[in-house]
Design an enzyme around this catalytic site. Structure first.
Site, PDB file in Angstrom:
ATOM      1  N   HIS A  40       8.191 103.898  84.643  1.00 57.30           N
ATOM      2  CA  HIS A  40       8.910 103.767  86.049  1.00 57.30           C
ATOM      3  C   HIS A  40       7.997 103.534  87.332  1.00 57.30           C
ATOM      4  O   HIS A  40       7.569 103.970  87.205  1.00 57.30           O
ATOM      5  CB  HIS A  40       9.698 104.439  86.171  1.00 57.30           C
ATOM      6  CG  HIS A  40      11.225 104.511  84.809  1.00 57.30           C
ATOM      7  ND1 HIS A  40      11.747 105.909  84.741  1.00 57.30           N
ATOM      8  CD2 HIS A  40      12.144 104.296  84.439  1.00 57.30           C
ATOM      9  CE1 HIS A  40      13.035 105.792  83.824  1.00 57.30           C
ATOM     10  NE2 HIS A  40      12.766 104.498  83.792  1.00 57.30           N
ATOM     11  N   ASP A  59       7.993 104.385  90.340  1.00 59.50           N
ATOM     12  CA  ASP A  59       7.575 104.821  91.639  1.00 59.50           C
ATOM     13  C   ASP A  59       6.106 105.911  90.884  1.00 59.50           C
ATOM     14  O   ASP A  59       6.128 106.928  91.821  1.00 59.50           O
ATOM     15  CB  ASP A  59       8.906 106.336  91.609  1.00 59.50           C
ATOM     16  CG  ASP A  59       9.417 107.028  91.015  1.00 59.50           C
ATOM     17  OD1 ASP A  59       9.811 106.005  89.325  1.00 59.50           O
ATOM     18  OD2 ASP A  59       9.987 107.929  90.343  1.00 59.50           O
ATOM     19  N   HIS A  60       6.133 105.681  89.292  1.00 59.98           N
ATOM     20  CA  HIS A  60       4.826 106.471  88.515  1.00 59.98           C
ATOM     21  C   HIS A  60       3.211 105.715  88.082  1.00 59.98           C
ATOM     22  O   HIS A  60       2.642 106.499  87.949  1.00 59.98           O
ATOM     23  CB  HIS A  60       5.274 107.126  87.565  1.00 59.98           C
ATOM     24  CG  HIS A  60       6.198 107.805  87.563  1.00 59.98           C
ATOM     25  ND1 HIS A  60       6.372 110.002  87.745  1.00 59.98           N
ATOM     26  CD2 HIS A  60       7.765 107.970  87.882  1.00 59.98           C
ATOM     27  CE1 HIS A  60       7.364 110.227  88.225  1.00 59.98           C
ATOM     28  NE2 HIS A  60       8.190 109.802  88.100  1.00 59.98           N
ATOM     29  N   HIS A 101      12.578 111.937  78.778  1.00 57.38           N
ATOM     30  CA  HIS A 101      13.552 110.854  79.189  1.00 57.38           C
ATOM     31  C   HIS A 101      13.759 109.810  79.057  1.00 57.38           C
ATOM     32  O   HIS A 101      14.342 109.295  77.991  1.00 57.38           O
ATOM     33  CB  HIS A 101      12.409 110.428  80.557  1.00 57.38           C
ATOM     34  CG  HIS A 101      12.763 109.710  81.658  1.00 57.38           C
ATOM     35  ND1 HIS A 101      13.937 110.612  82.820  1.00 57.38           N
ATOM     36  CD2 HIS A 101      12.356 108.993  82.631  1.00 57.38           C
ATOM     37  CE1 HIS A 101      13.711 110.121  83.519  1.00 57.38           C
ATOM     38  NE2 HIS A 101      12.765 109.336  83.997  1.00 57.38           N
ATOM     39  N   HIS A 124       8.865 115.498  93.047  1.00 55.89           N
ATOM     40  CA  HIS A 124       9.749 114.323  92.488  1.00 55.89           C
ATOM     41  C   HIS A 124      11.580 115.011  92.967  1.00 55.89           C
ATOM     42  O   HIS A 124      12.331 113.877  92.121  1.00 55.89           O
ATOM     43  CB  HIS A 124      10.042 114.485  90.782  1.00 55.89           C
ATOM     44  CG  HIS A 124      10.583 113.027  90.354  1.00 55.89           C
ATOM     45  ND1 HIS A 124      11.510 112.613  90.277  1.00 55.89           N
ATOM     46  CD2 HIS A 124       9.482 111.943  90.347  1.00 55.89           C
ATOM     47  CE1 HIS A 124      12.268 111.444  89.656  1.00 55.89           C
ATOM     48  NE2 HIS A 124      11.061 110.829  90.065  1.00 55.89           N
TER      49      HIS A 124
END
Length: 303
Positions: free
Chosen positions: A64, A66-67, A142, A270
């Site tokens: 993802h 944002d990582h 996830h 997060h």
């Protein structure tokens, strides 16, 4: 021995309220390990006075954006700044294809080699070790394959009592043997026990990084007993349904996980963009696990 983590980013999905997407810098005995690399990570390194050239290992939890969307920028800057030493990257297998495509179509031929290690998202494993630490994967739950990472110090040698050693006139070159528990015999045949000339080393510490996951309890055994746990806490518990829909954890659940895992310290991060004020999330987690801290950018935590 230095064992600490600096928070570079703690926002989920998007940068907001002066919070950047996920990234942390682990400092183990002055060796740098980058954990996730969200957008803006290299700017955060500059802002907080860390030299990116000193990073030799990068661990990406999942794909993802944002990582990992800060990774290409960081690697490119290192190239432009003349890096020649290798960079080791651990992460999902498709990440290598993403990197290769980016560099192919920008016609970038890195001046340094990338050693890429694909992690198995289904089976926990020891993926790295050196003289300081071991790194194991944590299998999270996830929406897409996701692994956390557990960093554990290697057992240290015994500590020397320098005053006693100097009083006995023990040669300097024998000190490494004393640290290994080997007794010393002087010229008169007197035996001096290593146990009397040394003390126990510090207990090895460990740090578990759990990025994005639903509270499934399936990974509890993998983090049991760690000194410090970082765990995502994207939502407050009144948003439990939303957390479950997006495979995330609430602040309350993060506290429950820390309690059941028997950790000493919990860091939560997060955070969803819906929360400008993070104190309610901290209070909610602390209602279950008292020793909880917010993973706020610029803060360094001793582990």
């Amino acid at each position: 021995m230095r064992f600490e983590v600096t928070i570079l980013g703690s926002s989920s999905a998007t940068p907001i309220f002066n919070r950047n997407p996920s990234a942390q810098l682990l400092n183990v005995n002055d060796r740098y390990y980058l954990i996730d690399c969200g957008e803006g990570t290299q700017l955060q390194l500059i802002r907080y006075g860390f030299k990116a050239q000193r990073i030799e290992h990068i661990f990406i939890s999942h794909l993802h954006g944002d990582h990992y969307l800060g990774l290409i920028g960081l690697l490119s800057s290192l190239h432009l700044n003349g890096r020649t030493k290798p960079m080791s990257i651990f992460g999902p297998a498709p990440l290598l294809e993403i990197l290769e495509i980016q560099f192919k179509y920008s016609q970038t031929d890195l001046r340094y080699p990338i050693n890429f290690f694909a992690v198995d998202p289904e089976n926990p494993a020891l993926i790295f070790e050196n003289k300081d630490i071991t790194v194991e994967t944590i299998i999270l739950q996830h929406r897409i394959p996701c692994t956390g990472y557990k960093f554990t110090q290697k057992e240290r040698l015994r500590k020397i009592n320098r005053q006693k050693v100097e009083e006995l006139g023990i040669p300097i070159d024998y000190i490494p043997l004393l640290k290994r528990g080997i007794d010393y015999t002087d010229a008169q045949g007197n035996v001096h026990l290593a146990a009397d000339l040394t003390s126990d080393p510090d207990k090895p510490r460990s740090y578990a990084y759990c990025s994005d996951t639903i509270c499934s309890w399936t990974y509890l055994d993998q983090i049991k007993g760690v000194e410090t746990l970082y765990h995502e806490a994207t939502f407050m518990h009144d948003m439990l349904q939303r957390a479950e829909e997006t495979y995330h954890t609430t602040a309350l659940q993060a506290g429950e996980i820390a309690l059941k895992a028997g950790v000493q310290q919990l860091l939560i991060g997060h955070f969803s963009a819906r929360y400008r004020d993070l104190m309610p999330l901290l209070e909610e987690s602390r209602s279950i696990f008292t020793n909880t801290q917010l993973a706020i950018e610029s803060q360094t935590f001793t582990l």
